[in-house]
Design an enzyme around this catalytic site. Structure first.
Site, PDB file in Angstrom:
ATOM      1  N   ARG A 236       0.855  -1.180   0.000  1.00  0.00           N
ATOM      2  CA  ARG A 236       0.000   0.000   0.000  1.00  0.00           C
ATOM      3  C   ARG A 236       0.889   1.227   0.000  1.00  0.00           C
ATOM      4  NH1 ARG A 236      -3.628  -2.812  -1.291  1.00  0.00           N
ATOM      5  NH2 ARG A 236      -5.738  -2.991  -0.408  1.00  0.00           N
ATOM      6  N   GLU A 265      -3.965   8.099  -4.744  1.00  0.00           N
ATOM      7  CA  GLU A 265      -4.125   7.534  -6.090  1.00  0.00           C
ATOM      8  C   GLU A 265      -5.373   8.111  -6.749  1.00  0.00           C
ATOM      9  OE1 GLU A 265      -4.013   3.264  -5.745  1.00  0.00           O
ATOM     10  OE2 GLU A 265      -1.994   3.273  -4.921  1.00  0.00           O
ATOM     11  N   HIS A 284      -1.222   0.969  -9.986  1.00  0.00           N
ATOM     12  CA  HIS A 284      -1.856   0.001  -9.079  1.00  0.00           C
ATOM     13  C   HIS A 284      -2.457  -1.173  -9.857  1.00  0.00           C
ATOM     14  CE1 HIS A 284      -3.797  -0.304  -4.824  1.00  0.00           C
ATOM     15  NE2 HIS A 284      -3.542  -1.504  -5.320  1.00  0.00           N
TER      16      HIS A 284
END
Length: 323
Positions: A236, A265, A284
């Site tokens: 993360r 993000e 991601h």
């Protein structure tokens, strides 16, 4: 509101949030006695959640928790269940499961691809190619390099196995070091992660999102790493103090980074990470497979059968630990 079958008696009601209608049909085909609802957006979720015994979703919608009076089981369609952690003291007997184990091999693909690209400095070769510049250079093989994996759950273990297949020395960090891990040459407890950082040529973060892992890597930890080392984060964004990582990359404290996750993000357009020659940025996607939802459905259907049979579910999350 959609339903694969009308509400009847004590039938278990399953609600699929942000999944296509065809998935509801597949669930109902396998479990004809189950009532299946779908919610495409927040409004339809708000309308239907009070009817649900079971919720399948990519994240837990905490904003509707007080309306989910019948909810007994939440199947998370990702490995991380951090969206439910803010209310974990309120959920009572709610069962929470995830899809851990599903991402390991594809994330290991990503990690080893990133490691090989940084080891060979392929970004520079691509830059040379764009300028038709011929600059040969030699380097040591990956075999014999040390891979440090921080977090040896299902994903970290898959990465460790892949590193060992590359001929690397693999070291890792986990809570319980009494049981050996396949492919890991030496284990370190969390309090000794500093030693892992000192020994590693490549450091991979594969930790869950829990309070103990927030800003796990910052200025102090980066200074412990080798100046030739590369940091890979597929955990993360919160695990790394991003501004301190940028400082270290600019100063040459470490050689580079492969980053799939970020503090915010999407990554802001003005972030220096986008244009740094010693950084690979991806959006991601390390665990995002082309058949992702189909794999989720396989796990969910297996768990739903167990739920209906009143047998233990797969991948039950310990909310006290956060994974």
């Amino acid at each position: 509101m959609t339903s694969s079958t009308p509400a009847v008696g004590n039938a278990v009601t399953v609600l699929l949030y942000e999944f296509p209608e065809e998935y509801a049909q597949l669930v109902h085909k396998r479990f004809p006695s189950v009532r299946v609802l779908t919610a495409k957006d927040a409004a339809s979720l708000d309308e239907q959640v009070s009817q649900a015994d079971v919720l399948l979703a990519h994240r837990f919608p905490v904003e509707i928790f007080d309306k989910a009076l019948r909810l007994r089981w939440f199947q998370c369609a990702s490995a991380g269940i951090d969206t439910i952690l803010p209310i974990r003291d309120r959920i009572g007997a709610l069962i929470v499961t995830n899809v851990r184990g599903m991402h390991g091999e594809v994330i290991a693909d990503y990690v080893m691809t990133g490691i090989a690209m940084m080891h060979w400095n392929l970004p520079q070769f691509l830059h040379d190619q764009s300028r038709k510049a011929w600059h040969p250079r030699a380097l040591a093989p990956l075999a014999g390099q040390t891979l440090g994996v921080v977090g040896l759950g299902s994903i970290g273990t898959a990465i460790a196995r892949r590193g060992k297949a590359f001929g690397m020395t693999v070291i890792g960090s986990k809570r319980d070091i009494n049981e050996p891990v396949d492919g890991v040459d030496k284990l370190f407890p969390p309090e000794s992660v500093a030693e892992l950082l000192r020994l590693s040529d490549f450091v991979v973060l594969a930790v869950p999102h829990v309070p103990e892992t927030v800003r796990l890597i910052g200025r102090e930890q980066l200074r412990l790493m080798r100046r030739s080392a590369v940091l890979v984060n597929i955990a993360r964004g919160s695990a790394v103090a991003e501004s301190e990582l940028i400082e270290a990359l600019k100063a040459g404290t470490i050689a580079g980074a492969v980053l799939d996750v970020f503090e915010r993000e999407p990554l802001a357009a003005d972030s220096p990470l986008w244009t740094m020659s010693n950084v690979i940025v991806t959006p991601h996607i390390a665990g995002w497979m082309s058949d992702y939802d189909n794999r989720v459905l396989e796990i969910f259907n297996d768990n739903l059968e167990r739920y209906l049979d009143k047998t233990p579910l797969r991948n039950v999350v310990d909310l006290n630990r956060g994974y």
